[in-house]
Scaffold this motif. Structure first.
Motif, PDB file in Angstrom:
ATOM      1  N   PRO A 122     -11.775  -7.340  -1.835  1.00 30.56           N
ATOM      2  CA  PRO A 122     -10.464  -6.736  -1.580  1.00 30.56           C
ATOM      3  C   PRO A 122     -10.609  -5.390  -0.869  1.00 30.56           C
ATOM      4  O   PRO A 122     -11.481  -4.590  -1.191  1.00 30.56           O
ATOM      5  CB  PRO A 122      -9.887  -6.544  -2.980  1.00 30.56           C
ATOM      6  CG  PRO A 122     -11.060  -6.515  -3.888  1.00 30.56           C
ATOM      7  CD  PRO A 122     -12.129  -7.356  -3.244  1.00 30.56           C
ATOM      8  N   VAL A 123      -9.754  -5.180   0.106  1.00 28.25           N
ATOM      9  CA  VAL A 123      -9.689  -3.884   0.778  1.00 28.25           C
ATOM     10  C   VAL A 123      -8.815  -2.998  -0.094  1.00 28.25           C
ATOM     11  O   VAL A 123      -7.683  -3.357  -0.408  1.00 28.25           O
ATOM     12  CB  VAL A 123      -9.098  -4.019   2.199  1.00 28.25           C
ATOM     13  CG1 VAL A 123      -8.895  -2.647   2.830  1.00 28.25           C
ATOM     14  CG2 VAL A 123      -9.998  -4.897   3.060  1.00 28.25           C
ATOM     15  N   LYS A 124      -9.351  -1.855  -0.501  1.00 29.55           N
ATOM     16  CA  LYS A 124      -8.609  -0.965  -1.394  1.00 29.55           C
ATOM     17  C   LYS A 124      -7.908   0.151  -0.643  1.00 29.55           C
ATOM     18  O   LYS A 124      -6.782   0.518  -0.980  1.00 29.55           O
ATOM     19  CB  LYS A 124      -9.553  -0.383  -2.445  1.00 29.55           C
ATOM     20  CG  LYS A 124     -10.114  -1.454  -3.363  1.00 29.55           C
ATOM     21  CD  LYS A 124     -11.010  -0.868  -4.406  1.00 29.55           C
ATOM     22  CE  LYS A 124     -11.473  -1.998  -5.321  1.00 29.55           C
ATOM     23  NZ  LYS A 124     -11.945  -1.529  -6.577  1.00 29.55           N
ATOM     24  N   ASP A 125      -8.582   0.722   0.344  1.00 36.14           N
ATOM     25  CA  ASP A 125      -8.020   1.829   1.126  1.00 36.14           C
ATOM     26  C   ASP A 125      -8.424   1.665   2.584  1.00 36.14           C
ATOM     27  O   ASP A 125      -9.500   1.138   2.884  1.00 36.14           O
ATOM     28  CB  ASP A 125      -8.542   3.186   0.643  1.00 36.14           C
ATOM     29  CG  ASP A 125      -8.253   3.456  -0.824  1.00 36.14           C
ATOM     30  OD1 ASP A 125      -7.155   3.102  -1.292  1.00 36.14           O
ATOM     31  OD2 ASP A 125      -9.137   4.024  -1.495  1.00 36.14           O
ATOM     32  N   ILE A 126      -7.557   2.167   3.470  1.00 38.63           N
ATOM     33  CA  ILE A 126      -7.847   2.210   4.901  1.00 38.63           C
ATOM     34  C   ILE A 126      -7.511   3.628   5.352  1.00 38.63           C
ATOM     35  O   ILE A 126      -6.383   4.085   5.165  1.00 38.63           O
ATOM     36  CB  ILE A 126      -7.005   1.176   5.677  1.00 38.63           C
ATOM     37  CG1 ILE A 126      -7.293  -0.237   5.164  1.00 38.63           C
ATOM     38  CG2 ILE A 126      -7.282   1.290   7.170  1.00 38.63           C
ATOM     39  CD1 ILE A 126      -6.369  -1.300   5.734  1.00 38.63           C
ATOM     40  N   GLY A 163      -4.505   2.225  -1.955  1.00 37.67           N
ATOM     41  CA  GLY A 163      -4.124   1.269  -2.992  1.00 37.67           C
ATOM     42  C   GLY A 163      -3.635  -0.046  -2.411  1.00 37.67           C
ATOM     43  O   GLY A 163      -2.671  -0.627  -2.886  1.00 37.67           O
ATOM     44  N   VAL A 164      -4.323  -0.518  -1.387  1.00 34.56           N
ATOM     45  CA  VAL A 164      -3.928  -1.744  -0.694  1.00 34.56           C
ATOM     46  C   VAL A 164      -4.053  -2.940  -1.642  1.00 34.56           C
ATOM     47  O   VAL A 164      -5.028  -3.065  -2.374  1.00 34.56           O
ATOM     48  CB  VAL A 164      -4.794  -1.968   0.564  1.00 34.56           C
ATOM     49  CG1 VAL A 164      -4.425  -3.271   1.256  1.00 34.56           C
ATOM     50  CG2 VAL A 164      -4.680  -0.784   1.520  1.00 34.56           C
ATOM     51  N   ALA A 214       0.858  -1.190   0.000  1.00 31.70           N
ATOM     52  CA  ALA A 214       0.000   0.000   0.000  1.00 31.70           C
ATOM     53  C   ALA A 214       0.887   1.230   0.000  1.00 31.70           C
ATOM     54  O   ALA A 214       2.094   1.148   0.282  1.00 31.70           O
ATOM     55  CB  ALA A 214      -0.912   0.008   1.220  1.00 31.70           C
ATOM     56  N   ASN A 215       0.288   2.356  -0.326  1.00 34.79           N
ATOM     57  CA  ASN A 215       0.975   3.639  -0.196  1.00 34.79           C
ATOM     58  C   ASN A 215       0.613   4.194   1.175  1.00 34.79           C
ATOM     59  O   ASN A 215      -0.560   4.431   1.461  1.00 34.79           O
ATOM     60  CB  ASN A 215       0.551   4.603  -1.302  1.00 34.79           C
ATOM     61  CG  ASN A 215       1.049   4.134  -2.646  1.00 34.79           C
ATOM     62  OD1 ASN A 215       2.191   3.710  -2.779  1.00 34.79           O
ATOM     63  ND2 ASN A 215       0.192   4.195  -3.645  1.00 34.79           N
TER      64      ASN A 215
END
Length: 169
Positions: A113-117, A99-100, A90-91
């Motif tokens: 899918p987890v994309k952002d936290i 962008g995980v 991720a960034n």
């Protein structure tokens, strides 16, 4: 009248002194070990329990790309079951992982899918998970401590299915 020292003692002393100074300067200039991944998360405004205890190592590039390495894929649970691949990318910026890749969450029997936290406001006590189809807000209290992550049960189920399939042959 000038006195000249003709013995070797001052030269030996100077050599020992310079060696000592060199060792001290090297030890002062060597960088401390990097923080644990959980301490790094805390320093960046994220809860330390976002990643499991089983993290083997991580790298953080100058551009903020974080790569987290586990020995093997595994499952844990926050509110729902969560799957970590052996590498999670991720960034990393303050309060967010964007962008995980390598992290999925189970929702209604589907793995998304987890994309952002994102932790927008720590005072709110909430953390936001972008799972593609929706945004899910969870309590930060779920992430206070790094969870234990068990080898993925999915593989165990696949092994059972394969054994059952072989038995049918």
């Amino acid at each position: 009248m000038a006195h000249f020292i003709t013995t070797q003692k001052p030269i030996k002393f100077l050599h020992v002194f310079l060696t000592f100074v060199s060792l001290i300067s090297r030890s002062l200039s060597s960088s401390p070990p990097p923080p644990s991944i959980h301490d790094l998360l805390l320093s960046r405004g994220l809860p330390k329990g976002l990643l499991p205890k089983e993290v083997k190592s991580y790298t953080l590039s100058d551009n903020g790309t974080l790569e987290v390495f586990l020995d093997e894929p595994c499952l844990t649970k926050y509110e729902n079951r969560v799957f970590f691949d052996s590498v999670v990318r991720a960034n990393l910026s303050y309060g967010s992982l964007i962008g995980v890749v390598g992290l999925s969450q189970e929702e209604l029997f589907l793995w998304l899918p987890v994309k952002d936290i994102i932790v927008d406001d720590p005072k709110s006590g909430l953390i936001l998970f972008d799972i593609g189809l929706a945004y899910k807000q969870l309590s930060l209290s779920l992430f206070e401590e790094p969870p234990n992550c068990k080898p993925q049960g999915i593989l165990k189920n696949e092994v059972r299915k394969q054994k059952g399939f072989e038995a049918l042959r």
